[in-house]
Design an enzyme around this catalytic site. Structure first.
Site, PDB file in Angstrom:
ATOM      1  N   LYS A  11       0.848  -1.194   0.000  1.00  0.00           N
ATOM      2  CA  LYS A  11       0.000   0.000   0.000  1.00  0.00           C
ATOM      3  C   LYS A  11       0.881   1.240   0.000  1.00  0.00           C
ATOM      4  O   LYS A  11       2.034   1.218   0.424  1.00  0.00           O
ATOM      5  CB  LYS A  11      -0.933   0.019   1.224  1.00  0.00           C
ATOM      6  CG  LYS A  11      -0.235   0.135   2.580  1.00  0.00           C
ATOM      7  CD  LYS A  11       0.046   1.553   3.021  1.00  0.00           C
ATOM      8  CE  LYS A  11       0.802   1.582   4.348  1.00  0.00           C
ATOM      9  NZ  LYS A  11       1.346   2.919   4.667  1.00  0.00           N
ATOM     10  N   PRO A 102       9.657  -4.435  -0.500  1.00  0.00           N
ATOM     11  CA  PRO A 102      10.759  -4.080   0.405  1.00  0.00           C
ATOM     12  C   PRO A 102      10.327  -4.158   1.868  1.00  0.00           C
ATOM     13  O   PRO A 102       9.183  -3.850   2.210  1.00  0.00           O
ATOM     14  CB  PRO A 102      11.098  -2.639  -0.004  1.00  0.00           C
ATOM     15  CG  PRO A 102      10.653  -2.537  -1.417  1.00  0.00           C
ATOM     16  CD  PRO A 102       9.432  -3.406  -1.531  1.00  0.00           C
ATOM     17  N   ALA A 104      10.358  -3.192   5.896  1.00  0.00           N
ATOM     18  CA  ALA A 104      10.458  -1.981   6.725  1.00  0.00           C
ATOM     19  C   ALA A 104      10.512  -0.736   5.841  1.00  0.00           C
ATOM     20  O   ALA A 104      11.402   0.107   5.954  1.00  0.00           O
ATOM     21  CB  ALA A 104      11.696  -2.047   7.618  1.00  0.00           C
ATOM     22  N   GLY A 106       7.454   1.207   4.897  1.00  0.00           N
ATOM     23  CA  GLY A 106       6.273   2.061   4.900  1.00  0.00           C
ATOM     24  C   GLY A 106       5.238   1.625   3.884  1.00  0.00           C
ATOM     25  O   GLY A 106       4.371   2.404   3.480  1.00  0.00           O
ATOM     26  N   ALA A 108       3.500  -1.566   4.223  1.00  0.00           N
ATOM     27  CA  ALA A 108       2.621  -2.562   4.856  1.00  0.00           C
ATOM     28  C   ALA A 108       2.867  -3.979   4.348  1.00  0.00           C
ATOM     29  O   ALA A 108       1.945  -4.789   4.295  1.00  0.00           O
ATOM     30  CB  ALA A 108       1.149  -2.177   4.690  1.00  0.00           C
ATOM     31  N   GLY A 110       4.680  -6.494   5.779  1.00  0.00           N
ATOM     32  CA  GLY A 110       4.465  -7.449   6.859  1.00  0.00           C
ATOM     33  C   GLY A 110       3.000  -7.545   7.244  1.00  0.00           C
ATOM     34  O   GLY A 110       2.482  -8.631   7.523  1.00  0.00           O
ATOM     35  N   SER A 111       2.317  -6.409   7.253  1.00  0.00           N
ATOM     36  CA  SER A 111       0.890  -6.395   7.564  1.00  0.00           C
ATOM     37  C   SER A 111       0.105  -7.202   6.533  1.00  0.00           C
ATOM     38  O   SER A 111      -0.822  -7.953   6.870  1.00  0.00           O
ATOM     39  CB  SER A 111       0.364  -4.955   7.592  1.00  0.00           C
ATOM     40  OG  SER A 111       0.972  -4.216   8.629  1.00  0.00           O
ATOM     41  N   ASP A 144      -2.174  -1.379  10.207  1.00  0.00           N
ATOM     42  CA  ASP A 144      -2.296  -1.465   8.749  1.00  0.00           C
ATOM     43  C   ASP A 144      -2.965  -2.750   8.284  1.00  0.00           C
ATOM     44  O   ASP A 144      -3.327  -2.875   7.110  1.00  0.00           O
ATOM     45  CB  ASP A 144      -0.918  -1.359   8.080  1.00  0.00           C
ATOM     46  CG  ASP A 144      -0.381   0.056   8.051  1.00  0.00           C
ATOM     47  OD1 ASP A 144      -1.185   1.001   8.158  1.00  0.00           O
ATOM     48  OD2 ASP A 144       0.851   0.216   7.917  1.00  0.00           O
TER      49      ASP A 144
END
Length: 311
Positions: A11, A102, A104, A106, A108, A110-111, A144
């Site tokens: 996102k 990528p 870490a 910004g 989301a 991992g979310s 997120d």
């Protein structure tokens, strides 16, 4: 064995405003988020075994440095599903994640992986949870996650069959409160140039730094929502503002340089940092301009992508 393969989409924040700090330490935000086609591949398998002692979880990724235990949101999502809807089930959940987004950044990523596991086990275990319930579980994982749940329900063919008529199945939303209260809105249709400098930015650090700085410019989210509804890209671009940029750009030189370079090579685009950074993206209807920008930015940042929004 049952299995499902899902796309966990990245996102970007078309806007991000911070309205204040709550008594519990969380920040009150208002932002418009949009999912894009850049995605991780999440493969979830369920091996039932009547002789097993409950449900076990195994997780693998193609990034050696990522945790594969409860520190990973995908693993934690499987734990939550096991606790809430896995009563009486015995066997093994196996999760394989191919990371393309990528880390870490910004975006989301991992979310989205956690959201995909919630979706996947909901299907494989025939739990019958609706999007509202899935988003409620996702909010326990991170702010997120609910939005990525909504976007995946719209973007994955196997999930469209289940949630296609649910108004919450959308790739664009206004998020408010702590970011988990969501209002579906019409998505942006546009190519996107995305570039992440080779560093990580601490979200907690950025929010703490923001508390000490004056916010000079805020987005008009109502105007942007109206612009999206009307399909007016100029109104959208005009209101692309992220109040977290003030801190991140002044404390992370590479992020500032990436944004400046993107503005230089894509002069007709609107350029913004996503989330707390470090990723920077450009919105333009001129794909050729973004293609030229991609070639320039790729020489500076390896993790540079030319993609588009999901509608």
């Amino acid at each position: 064995m049952k299995s499902i393969r899902l796309k966990a989409y990245a996102k970007v924040n078309l806007s991000l405003d911070v309205l204040g700090k709550l008594d519990n330490g969380y920040h009150q935000v208002e932002m418009i988020m949009q999912q894009i086609k850049l995605s991780d591949d999440v493969f979830i398998r369920w091996f039932p075994d009547e002789d097993a002692d409950g449900i076990s979880i195994t997780l693998k990724t193609n990034r050696y440095y990522l945790p594969v235990d409860s520190r990973n949101l995908a693993y934690k999502a499987a734990q939550i599903m096991s606790e809430r809807v896995g009563h009486g089930l015995k066997g093994t959940v196996r999760i394989d994640i191919k990371k393309n987004i990528p880390v870490a950044a910004g975006l989301a990523g991992g979310s989205g992986n956690g959201a995909a596991v919630l979706h996947g086990l909901n299907v494989l275990w025939e739990a019958g949870l609706n999007l509202k319930k899935l988003c409620s579980l996702g909010a326990e994982l991170g702010s997120d996650v609910p939005f990525t749940i909504m976007g995946q329900a719209r973007g994955n063919r196997d999930l469209i069959k289940v949630f296609g008529k649910d108004p919450m199945a959308t790739t664009c939303a206004l998020a408010y409160g702590t970011g988990t209260e969501l209002k579906p809105i019409k998505p942006l249709e546009s190519p996107i140039l995305l570039s992440k400098p080779p560093l990580s930015v601490s979200t907690a650090e950025v929010y703490q730094g923001l508390d000490k700085e004056a916010i000079e410019k805020r987005p008009d989210n109502k105007a942007m929502e109206e612009g999206l509804l009307a399909g007016n890209i100029d109104i959208v671009k005009k209101n692309m503002v992220n109040v977290l940029e003030g801190y991140t750009l002044s404390h992370y030189k590479q992020v500032k340089e990436t944004k400046e370079k993107m503005i230089e090579v894509c002069p007709g685009a609107s350029v913004l940092m996503s989330g707390s950074g470090p990723s920077v993206f450009a919105v333009s209807q001129d794909r050729e301009e973004l293609e030229r920008g991609y070639k320039e930015l790729k020489e500076i940042n390896e993790e540079t992508y030319l993609t588009r929004t999901i509608v």
